[in-house]
Design an enzyme around this catalytic site. Structure first.
Site, PDB file in Angstrom:
ATOM      1  N   ASP A  30     -99.938 -84.527  21.859  1.00  0.00           N
ATOM      2  CA  ASP A  30     -99.130 -85.607  21.293  1.00  0.00           C
ATOM      3  C   ASP A  30     -97.795 -85.520  22.021  1.00  0.00           C
ATOM      4  O   ASP A  30     -97.689 -84.879  23.073  1.00  0.00           O
ATOM      5  CB  ASP A  30     -98.982 -85.439  19.767  1.00  0.00           C
ATOM      6  CG  ASP A  30     -98.451 -86.703  19.077  1.00  0.00           C
ATOM      7  OD1 ASP A  30     -99.252 -87.639  18.898  1.00  0.00           O
ATOM      8  OD2 ASP A  30     -97.259 -86.763  18.745  1.00  0.00           O
TER       9      ASP A  30
ATOM     10  N   LYS B 280    -107.218 -94.693  11.727  1.00  0.00           N
ATOM     11  CA  LYS B 280    -107.409 -94.827  13.173  1.00  0.00           C
ATOM     12  C   LYS B 280    -108.727 -94.197  13.594  1.00  0.00           C
ATOM     13  O   LYS B 280    -109.520 -94.797  14.336  1.00  0.00           O
ATOM     14  CB  LYS B 280    -106.248 -94.149  13.916  1.00  0.00           C
ATOM     15  CG  LYS B 280    -106.318 -94.280  15.427  1.00  0.00           C
ATOM     16  CD  LYS B 280    -105.338 -93.363  16.141  1.00  0.00           C
ATOM     17  CE  LYS B 280    -103.911 -93.638  15.756  1.00  0.00           C
ATOM     18  NZ  LYS B 280    -102.968 -92.833  16.574  1.00  0.00           N
TER      19      LYS B 280
ATOM     20  N   LYS C  94    -103.086 -83.919  11.412  1.00  0.00           N
ATOM     21  CA  LYS C  94    -101.980 -83.941  12.381  1.00  0.00           C
ATOM     22  C   LYS C  94    -101.204 -82.632  12.252  1.00  0.00           C
ATOM     23  O   LYS C  94    -101.232 -81.978  11.198  1.00  0.00           O
ATOM     24  CB  LYS C  94    -101.050 -85.126  12.100  1.00  0.00           C
ATOM     25  CG  LYS C  94    -100.240 -85.580  13.307  1.00  0.00           C
ATOM     26  CD  LYS C  94    -101.072 -86.365  14.296  1.00  0.00           C
ATOM     27  CE  LYS C  94    -100.221 -86.822  15.484  1.00  0.00           C
ATOM     28  NZ  LYS C  94    -100.987 -87.662  16.414  1.00  0.00           N
TER      29      LYS C  94
ATOM     30  N   ASN D  81     -97.014 -90.314  28.518  1.00  0.00           N
ATOM     31  CA  ASN D  81     -98.410 -90.537  28.884  1.00  0.00           C
ATOM     32  C   ASN D  81     -98.898 -91.947  28.543  1.00  0.00           C
ATOM     33  O   ASN D  81     -99.493 -92.631  29.380  1.00  0.00           O
ATOM     34  CB  ASN D  81     -99.247 -89.475  28.155  1.00  0.00           C
ATOM     35  CG  ASN D  81    -100.718 -89.573  28.458  1.00  0.00           C
ATOM     36  OD1 ASN D  81    -101.431 -90.304  27.801  1.00  0.00           O
ATOM     37  ND2 ASN D  81    -101.163 -88.842  29.452  1.00  0.00           N
TER      38      ASN D  81
END
Length: 444
Positions: free
Chosen positions: A166, A114, A126, A240
């Site tokens: 996140d 990504k 992450k 979101n």
């Protein structure tokens, strides 16, 4: 046995009880098979795939904190620094009870490609913890975030690893973490993105993932001769990504008729009321059961069911593996034209294959939801320059990035004889840049 099959077998054997990570690796490597087989001898000699599927490091730590009753609670924190070939590790921090090492590894692995697709100099990483901010007081969330950052701060930095938000990690959590990092390290730097505007955040960051999803969706539909205006859209989630995907789709002339949360889902045949959705989720932090108080003609249903509604475009924006094979069959039966992923790997492999086999336009999350991390990288640039760009500047840069991702994904699929397979196209386009950098830097 082919090199791809060997590596997939190794990943499964060496990482037991991590099904999401197995799924992510298999999906990527299967779609890259045509590229890997063309370079198999060299890649095997360099153990390129083994290096790609093994993180550079995985950090696991305990997070003790005290709740409002004076009871000590202990959570587990994670940061997986997967690949830094093209830049500092970049990826969000997920706070949710479902978080474990396998989920963080799957997310970090996806993030490599990504981030590469954005064209910006950011590697893949992450992190997160099995902490649930829902139902916690501000003081409890602050206590957790400060404890979490007390350990995490040893492993991150503006030129090393730049985490972001996140699921479960919004502006409140980022603020508490940034304050603790600054307090311990004694430096004011862009070590986190998604910050508040008063202390180095970027305009348009809140909207970026949802807006970016629609910029790519609109461009991909246009390349397939379809206009998004006038189309009916089903969205899952109400966080979101879902909120701002709904907002941008509406601005583009489409009608969004569903949203969901972990308890149930809403169907509003007149189109989702964005102001009501924002008030319920961003102000009140409440459940979607309240939506009917704003729109009496809407329907609220417990459990799952978003994908049973007839739509032209489906945008899964909630969480991994939320769109199953039965859902894909329902979408196809209802004449769905396109599925574009707003979350990370929200569609199961079986569902993805069914949609592709039935000629549904399918855009994978690593391309379609890259707007968030792209804008995070733009925030990093602003922090480095000690500047703040206008909303319009950031939004225009985001739009350009998402259109470029769309075209690179489409072109890569064509180059390797799999035109229309955008999963393969996205993986190939992201892979090529990372492999070039890894090869240039030697065995490391």
């Amino acid at each position: 046995m082919s090199y791809v099959d060997e590596v997939i077998e190794k990943v499964i054997a060496q990482n037991p009880s991590q099904p999401e990570f197995h799924q992510a690796v298999k999906e990527v490597l299967e779609s890259l098979r045509v590229v890997i087989e063309a370079n198999e001898e060299k890649y095997r000699k360099d153990a390129l795939l083994e290096r790609l599927v093994n993180p550079e490091r995985a950090i696991i730590f305990r997070v003790p904190w005290v709740d409002d009753k004076g009871q000590v609670q202990v959570n587990t924190g994670y940061r997986v620094q997967f690949n830094s070939a093209i830049g500092p590790y970049k990826g969000g921090l997920r706070l949710h009870p479902s978080v474990n090492l396998g989920i963080i590894k799957f997310l970090g692995f996806e993030q490599i490609f990504k981030n590469s697709l954005t064209g910006l100099p950011i590697g893949g990483g992450k992190g997160g913890a099995d902490f649930d901010p829902k139902g916690k007081s501000d003081r409890e969330v602050m206590a957790f975030c400060q404890s979490f950052m007390t350990e995490l701060c040893k492993h991150i930095g503006a030129d090393t690893d730049v985490p972001a938000g996140d699921i479960g990690t919004g502006a409140r959590e980022i603020g508490y973490m940034f304050g603790q990092y600054k307090r311990i390290r004694g430096v004011y730097e862009g070590v986190l993105t998604g910050k508040g505007l008063s202390y180095g955040g970027s305009l348009a960051r809140t909207e970026a993932t949802g807006y970016g999803l629609l910029y790519l969706t609109k461009e991909l539909l246009k390349l397939n001769g379809i206009d998004i205006a006038g189309k009916t859209v089903c969205v899952s989630g109400s966080g979101n990504v879902a909120i701002y995907a709904t907002e941008k789709a509406t601005q583009m002339g489409a009608k969004v008729v569903t949203v969901s949360d972990s308890n149930g889902w809403v169907y509003d045949p007149d189109g989702i009321d964005i102001a009501a959705l924002k008030e319920i989720k961003e102000v009140k932090r409440a459940r979607l059961t309240e939506y009917k108080n704003y729109r009496p003609n809407s329907e609220y249903h417990e459990g799952r069911g978003v994908w049973s509604i007839k739509c032209d475009i489906a945008l899964p924006c909630a969480t991994q593996n939320e769109l199953h094979l039965d859902d894909a069959k329902a979408l196809v039966a209802n004449g769905c034209l396109a599925v574009c992923e707003g979350a990370n790997m929200p569609t199961t492999m079986e569902a993805t294959e069914y949609l592709q086999a039935n000629n549904v336009i399918f855009a994978p999350g690593k391309a379609a939801n890259a707007g968030g991390v792209a804008t995070s990288a733009l925030e990093m640039s602003q922090n480095s320059e000690r500047l703040s760009w206008s909303f319009e500047e950031v939004d225009q840069k985001l739009q350009n990035i998402m259109v470029n991702i769309c075209h690179n994904m489409v072109d890569a699929a064509k180059r390797y004889g799999c035109e229309g397979n955008y999963v393969a196209g996205a993986n190939i386009a992201g892979f090529e840049k990372v492999v070039d950098a890894m090869t240039a830097q030697g065995i490391c």
